[in-house]
Motif scaffolding. Structure first.
Motif, PDB file in Angstrom:
ATOM      1  N   PHE B  78       0.474  -1.081   0.077  1.00  0.00           N
ATOM      2  CA  PHE B  78      -0.495   0.094  -0.394  1.00  0.00           C
ATOM      3  C   PHE B  78       1.195   1.559   0.070  1.00  0.00           C
ATOM      4  CE2 PHE B  78      -3.429  -2.408   0.165  1.00  0.00           C
ATOM      5  CZ  PHE B  78      -3.968  -2.665   1.118  1.00  0.00           C
ATOM      6  N   ALA B  79       1.681   1.754   1.343  1.00  0.00           N
ATOM      7  CA  ALA B  79       2.637   2.255   1.250  1.00  0.00           C
ATOM      8  C   ALA B  79       3.170   3.009  -0.428  1.00  0.00           C
ATOM      9  CB  ALA B  79       3.411   2.405   2.349  1.00  0.00           C
ATOM     10  N   ARG B  80       3.577   1.430  -1.047  1.00  0.00           N
ATOM     11  CA  ARG B  80       4.498   1.900  -2.442  1.00  0.00           C
ATOM     12  C   ARG B  80       3.750   1.839  -3.603  1.00  0.00           C
ATOM     13  NH1 ARG B  80       7.284  -3.271  -1.091  1.00  0.00           N
ATOM     14  NH2 ARG B  80       5.651  -4.091  -2.381  1.00  0.00           N
ATOM     15  N   ILE B  81       1.860   1.906  -2.941  1.00  0.00           N
ATOM     16  CA  ILE B  81       1.305   2.180  -3.961  1.00  0.00           C
ATOM     17  C   ILE B  81       1.225   3.729  -4.017  1.00  0.00           C
ATOM     18  CG2 ILE B  81      -0.631   2.553  -4.876  1.00  0.00           C
ATOM     19  CD1 ILE B  81      -1.040  -0.880  -4.278  1.00  0.00           C
ATOM     20  N   VAL B  82       0.930   4.174  -2.889  1.00  0.00           N
ATOM     21  CA  VAL B  82       0.915   5.635  -2.673  1.00  0.00           C
ATOM     22  C   VAL B  82       1.314   6.361  -3.379  1.00  0.00           C
ATOM     23  CG1 VAL B  82       0.312   7.040  -0.281  1.00  0.00           C
ATOM     24  CG2 VAL B  82      -0.808   4.812  -0.535  1.00  0.00           C
ATOM     25  N   GLU B  83       2.799   6.240  -2.553  1.00  0.00           N
ATOM     26  CA  GLU B  83       3.781   6.980  -2.979  1.00  0.00           C
ATOM     27  C   GLU B  83       4.105   6.772  -4.621  1.00  0.00           C
ATOM     28  OE1 GLU B  83       7.400   5.451   0.325  1.00  0.00           O
ATOM     29  OE2 GLU B  83       7.700   4.660  -1.229  1.00  0.00           O
ATOM     30  N   SER B  85       1.738   6.203  -5.908  1.00  0.00           N
ATOM     31  CA  SER B  85       1.006   7.592  -6.511  1.00  0.00           C
ATOM     32  C   SER B  85       1.292   9.199  -6.700  1.00  0.00           C
ATOM     33  CB  SER B  85      -0.574   7.402  -5.819  1.00  0.00           C
ATOM     34  OG  SER B  85      -1.389   6.082  -6.923  1.00  0.00           O
ATOM     35  N   SER B  86       1.359   9.045  -5.254  1.00  0.00           N
ATOM     36  CA  SER B  86       1.308  10.820  -5.249  1.00  0.00           C
ATOM     37  C   SER B  86       3.288  11.274  -6.060  1.00  0.00           C
ATOM     38  CB  SER B  86       2.269  10.840  -3.207  1.00  0.00           C
ATOM     39  OG  SER B  86       3.551  10.413  -3.622  1.00  0.00           O
ATOM     40  N   GLU B  87       3.306  10.068  -6.514  1.00  0.00           N
ATOM     41  CA  GLU B  87       4.769  11.304  -7.216  1.00  0.00           C
ATOM     42  C   GLU B  87       4.200  11.445  -8.833  1.00  0.00           C
ATOM     43  OE1 GLU B  87       7.561  11.906  -4.173  1.00  0.00           O
ATOM     44  OE2 GLU B  87       7.480  11.999  -7.032  1.00  0.00           O
ATOM     45  N   SER B  88       3.282  10.478  -9.280  1.00  0.00           N
ATOM     46  CA  SER B  88       2.593  10.261 -10.740  1.00  0.00           C
ATOM     47  C   SER B  88       1.718  11.115 -10.478  1.00  0.00           C
ATOM     48  CB  SER B  88       1.525   9.048 -10.505  1.00  0.00           C
ATOM     49  OG  SER B  88       0.644   9.320  -9.497  1.00  0.00           O
ATOM     50  N   ARG B  89       1.334  11.701 -11.702  1.00  0.00           N
ATOM     51  CA  ARG B  89       0.476  13.241 -12.377  1.00  0.00           C
ATOM     52  C   ARG B  89      -0.757  13.170 -11.180  1.00  0.00           C
ATOM     53  NH1 ARG B  89       0.259  16.297 -16.447  1.00  0.00           N
ATOM     54  NH2 ARG B  89      -1.485  17.455 -17.162  1.00  0.00           N
ATOM     55  N   LEU B  90      -1.559  11.361 -11.171  1.00  0.00           N
ATOM     56  CA  LEU B  90      -2.113  11.722 -10.210  1.00  0.00           C
ATOM     57  C   LEU B  90      -2.544  12.105  -9.266  1.00  0.00           C
ATOM     58  CD1 LEU B  90      -5.593  10.790 -10.425  1.00  0.00           C
ATOM     59  CD2 LEU B  90      -4.645   8.558  -9.461  1.00  0.00           C
ATOM     60  N   GLY B  91      -1.011  12.237  -8.891  1.00  0.00           N
ATOM     61  CA  GLY B  91      -1.358  12.155  -7.176  1.00  0.00           C
ATOM     62  C   GLY B  91      -1.323  13.736  -6.994  1.00  0.00           C
ATOM     63  N   SER B  92      -0.758  14.925  -7.705  1.00  0.00           N
ATOM     64  CA  SER B  92      -0.294  16.115  -7.946  1.00  0.00           C
ATOM     65  C   SER B  92      -1.267  16.510  -8.097  1.00  0.00           C
ATOM     66  CB  SER B  92       0.973  16.343  -8.492  1.00  0.00           C
ATOM     67  OG  SER B  92       1.081  16.143  -9.986  1.00  0.00           O
ATOM     68  N   ILE B  93      -2.287  15.899  -8.754  1.00  0.00           N
ATOM     69  CA  ILE B  93      -3.992  16.747  -9.003  1.00  0.00           C
ATOM     70  C   ILE B  93      -4.369  16.682  -8.184  1.00  0.00           C
ATOM     71  CG2 ILE B  93      -5.489  16.532 -10.725  1.00  0.00           C
ATOM     72  CD1 ILE B  93      -4.345  15.115 -12.860  1.00  0.00           C
ATOM     73  N   LEU B  94      -4.110  15.371  -7.831  1.00  0.00           N
ATOM     74  CA  LEU B  94      -4.888  14.818  -5.644  1.00  0.00           C
ATOM     75  C   LEU B  94      -4.803  16.173  -4.988  1.00  0.00           C
ATOM     76  CD1 LEU B  94      -5.382  10.855  -5.978  1.00  0.00           C
ATOM     77  CD2 LEU B  94      -7.086  12.680  -6.630  1.00  0.00           C
ATOM     78  N   LYS B  95      -3.590  16.418  -5.164  1.00  0.00           N
ATOM     79  CA  LYS B  95      -2.702  17.038  -3.645  1.00  0.00           C
ATOM     80  C   LYS B  95      -3.468  18.738  -3.719  1.00  0.00           C
ATOM     81  CE  LYS B  95       0.993  14.683  -3.108  1.00  0.00           C
ATOM     82  NZ  LYS B  95       2.159  14.631  -3.059  1.00  0.00           N
ATOM     83  N   ARG B  96      -3.091  19.262  -5.518  1.00  0.00           N
ATOM     84  CA  ARG B  96      -3.612  20.338  -5.195  1.00  0.00           C
ATOM     85  C   ARG B  96      -4.965  20.553  -5.438  1.00  0.00           C
ATOM     86  NH1 ARG B  96      -0.280  19.844 -10.043  1.00  0.00           N
ATOM     87  NH2 ARG B  96      -2.078  19.396 -11.398  1.00  0.00           N
ATOM     88  N   GLY B  97      -5.992  18.933  -5.220  1.00  0.00           N
ATOM     89  CA  GLY B  97      -7.732  19.549  -5.640  1.00  0.00           C
ATOM     90  C   GLY B  97      -7.677  19.106  -3.649  1.00  0.00           C
ATOM     91  N   MET B  98      -6.975  18.857  -2.367  1.00  0.00           N
ATOM     92  CA  MET B  98      -7.317  18.982  -1.341  1.00  0.00           C
ATOM     93  C   MET B  98      -6.302  19.610  -1.234  1.00  0.00           C
ATOM     94  SD  MET B  98      -8.178  15.193  -0.899  1.00  0.00           S
ATOM     95  CE  MET B  98      -7.019  14.253  -1.605  1.00  0.00           C
ATOM     96  N   PRO B  99      -6.789  21.325  -0.975  1.00  0.00           N
ATOM     97  CA  PRO B  99      -5.809  21.934  -0.480  1.00  0.00           C
ATOM     98  C   PRO B  99      -6.388  21.514   1.613  1.00  0.00           C
ATOM     99  CG  PRO B  99      -7.000  23.062  -0.578  1.00  0.00           C
ATOM    100  CD  PRO B  99      -7.581  21.390  -1.537  1.00  0.00           C
ATOM    101  N   SER B 100      -4.646  21.311   2.273  1.00  0.00           N
ATOM    102  CA  SER B 100      -4.806  21.083   3.615  1.00  0.00           C
ATOM    103  C   SER B 100      -5.035  22.216   4.418  1.00  0.00           C
ATOM    104  CB  SER B 100      -3.297  20.847   4.338  1.00  0.00           C
ATOM    105  OG  SER B 100      -2.546  22.023   3.675  1.00  0.00           O
TER     106      SER B 100
END
Lengths: 357, 212
Positions: B78-83, B85-100
């Motif tokens: 799971f952690a590898r998948i998350v890492e 994913s976070s490095e992928s384009r999808l991850g960056s899109i998700l981060k931008r969509g969920m500001p802390s």
């Protein structure tokens, strides 16, 4: 300022009282001792100073017959007539001789006469060394005592200046002196304690400024004077138990003399260190080879014998003597009766001896 | 006729084979024509026989290897998948969509020691320089490394502190023992005993003359 005036006034009052006691003849032992009043025509002399009295010791030769009165703890008085010959040598320790003449009121050859003759043959020199008023250390005398002149008088047919020597510390004796006006030699000396009790008295009967000294006995009388403790210890062969006393508790006193004596009766060696404040003295004696005189006492007290150490003390108005034994050495601390600091000094000396052995 | 068709149809992958297999494998009703093709086509007959064999095997699922069922392995996956994913384009899109959103109240406070640490300084720098913007993954990675480094440095510091505490305690115990032992030696008791008469010493002679 007021207290200073009052205290100096009290000192003058006491000095005047002491001078008055002698002037009224209260302290005189016999009618022949009473000094006549000074003649009206007597010339005036400068009152003596500590310096002039010390100079007399260093430079005046004289022969004097004097009465020395001894008082015991019950105030019984014995007057001994003695002849003192002094041959000055420029130092504070002139050559001298003390000769027994007789006991006042006793026939020659009586038991009292013979007893005192024997005492003088053994200890006559010590009467001059330790029981005659003189300035032993000029700076210390000037620091620890004050002179109060009280006019002139006649003593031994000589004009004398009467003066009271008053101590800075009241645990010491005060002296009434009659000092020969011409030479500075004391012709009369009476010693009082702070309660104005007369403790000792020496009175000149005749005084001449000349001396014919007989040569000293061979061997120096069994005494050897040393410059310091180290040389005395070396002289004794570095014996076990001997200590150099620490007398810091009496800073107004300094070492005057270090002597090694050999007792002619038993041959035991004794180191005697004399301390002076310029006038007064106390002494510490360490005798080698004596048995512990308190050993029997310690055995009786079984509960505390491991830590109990005993100092035997005798004290009366005239003297304090403290005795103890440690490490094969018998210690003796002796001085004037009022000098109660000697108790602490003996304790410290005992502790010093314990820590050294 | 049928044979001919069969010969025609014996060619694997012919139209007849595809029609038949579509009906047979799809579970439909097989027509008579197709059934005749099955009897004449060895290719289709082999496919159907293979289907029957595989059906029995597929009826029971294979066992999962024990290593895959371990929690650590699964979480690692799971952690590898998350890492990844976070490095992928999808991850960056998700981060931008969920500001802390910043925390308020007591939750917003950081421990004093952490604020004074290297991490705290770094956090304050990034917080002031990037106000209003989400922290980049590189910054967070730096924060993570700083935290790990801080923890790693605290471990020897704590160990050294315990050593120092131990040494100090030992010294205190040693000093106390020394003092107690020293105090256990009582000072010698010196008793002064008074004579009732003067002893026969020189000084007594000097002061009193002959002793009486």
């Amino acid at each position: 300022m007021k207290s200073l005036r009052s205290s100096s006034g009290a000192v003058l009052w006491v000095a005047a009282a002491v001078a008055g006691l002698v002037g009224s003849g209260v302290t005189q032992g016999s009618p022949t001792d009473t000094a006549p009043a000074a003649p009206a025509t007597a010339p005036t002399y400068a009152p003596p100073t500590f310096q002039s009295m010390q100079q007399a010791i260093q430079s005046v030769d004289y022969t004097m017959v004097q009465l020395r009165r001894f008082r015991d703890e019950h105030a019984n008085v014995v007057a001994i007539r003695e002849c003192l010959q002094v041959d000055a040598n420029g130092s504070n320790s002139p050559a001298f001789a003390v000769t027994f003449v007789g006991v006042e009121g006793q026939l020659q050859g009586s038991p009292a006469f013979l007893k005192w003759q024997q005492i003088y043959s053994r200890m006559g020199d010590l009467f001059f060394e330790h029981s005659t008023f003189r300035i032993r250390d000029l700076p210390k005398a000037q620091a620890n005592y004050t002179l109060f002149p009280f006019g002139t008088t006649l003593r031994a047919n000589r004009i004398a200046s009467r003066v009271v020597v008053f101590p800075q510390s009241l645990d010491k004796a005060m002296y009434l002196l009659e000092v020969d006006a011409q030479t500075g030699v004391p012709l009369y000396a009476a010693e009082f304690d702070s309660q104005l009790r007369l403790l000792s008295e020496v009175e000149a009967l005749t005084f001449v400024t000349a001396v014919i000294m007989s040569p000293p006995p061979p061997g120096g009388g069994g005494s050897t004077v040393h410059q310091d403790y180290a040389s005395a210890e070396t002289f004794l062969g570095h014996p076990q138990g001997l200590i150099e006393p620490n007398v810091s508790i009496a800073n107004d006193y300094a070492v005057e003399r270090i002597v090694v004596r050999v007792d002619p009766l038993n041959g035991l060696q004794k180191l005697v260190i004399t301390y002076t404040d310029g006038v007064d003295q106390f002494m510490i004696a360490e005798t080698l080879g004596l048995d512990d005189v308190f050993a029997g006492l310690a055995k009786q007290d079984s509960a505390s014998q491991a830590t109990n150490h005993t100092i035997a003390r005798y004290r009366d108005p005239a003297m304090s003597v403290l005795l103890f034994w440690e490490g094969g050495v018998a210690f003796q601390v002796a001085g004037r009766g009022g000098l109660q600091r000697l108790d602490d000094l003996a304790r410290r000396l005992y502790l010093q001896a314990l820590s050294s052995n | 006729m049928i044979r001919e068709e069969s010969n025609e149809g014996s060619l694997p992958g012919s139209a007849q084979c595809r029609a038949y297999l579509r009906e047979a494998l799809g579970g439909w009703d097989v027509r008579d024509v197709s059934r005749a093709h099955r009897d004449s086509c060895s290719f289709c007959a082999a496919r159907m026989a293979a289907r029957d064999r595989l059906a029995s095997l597929l009826a029971r699922p294979p066992e999962i290897p024990a290593g895959f069922s371990a929690v650590v392995t699964v979480e690692g996956v799971f952690a590898r998948i998350v890492e990844q994913s976070s490095e992928s384009r999808l991850g960056s899109i998700l981060k931008r969509g969920m500001p802390s959103s910043p925390l308020v109240g007591e939750d917003a406070g950081w421990p004093e020691s952490l604020l004074e640490s290297r991490v705290g300084r770094l956090s304050s720098v990034t917080g002031t320089s990037m106000t209003g913007r989400a922290n980049s993954p590189a910054v967070w990675a730096q924060v993570r490394r700083s935290i790990l480094a801080s923890i790693m440095t605290r471990i020897p510091q704590r160990a050294a502190r315990w050593w120092l505490l131990g040494l100090a305690s030992a010294a205190v115990v040693a000093i106390a023992c020394t003092l107690l032992l020293a105090n256990s030696h009582e000072p010698p008791s010196i008793v002064i005993v008074d004579y009732d008469r003067a002893p026969a010493v020189e000084y007594a002679f000097l002061r009193q003359g002959a002793l009486r």
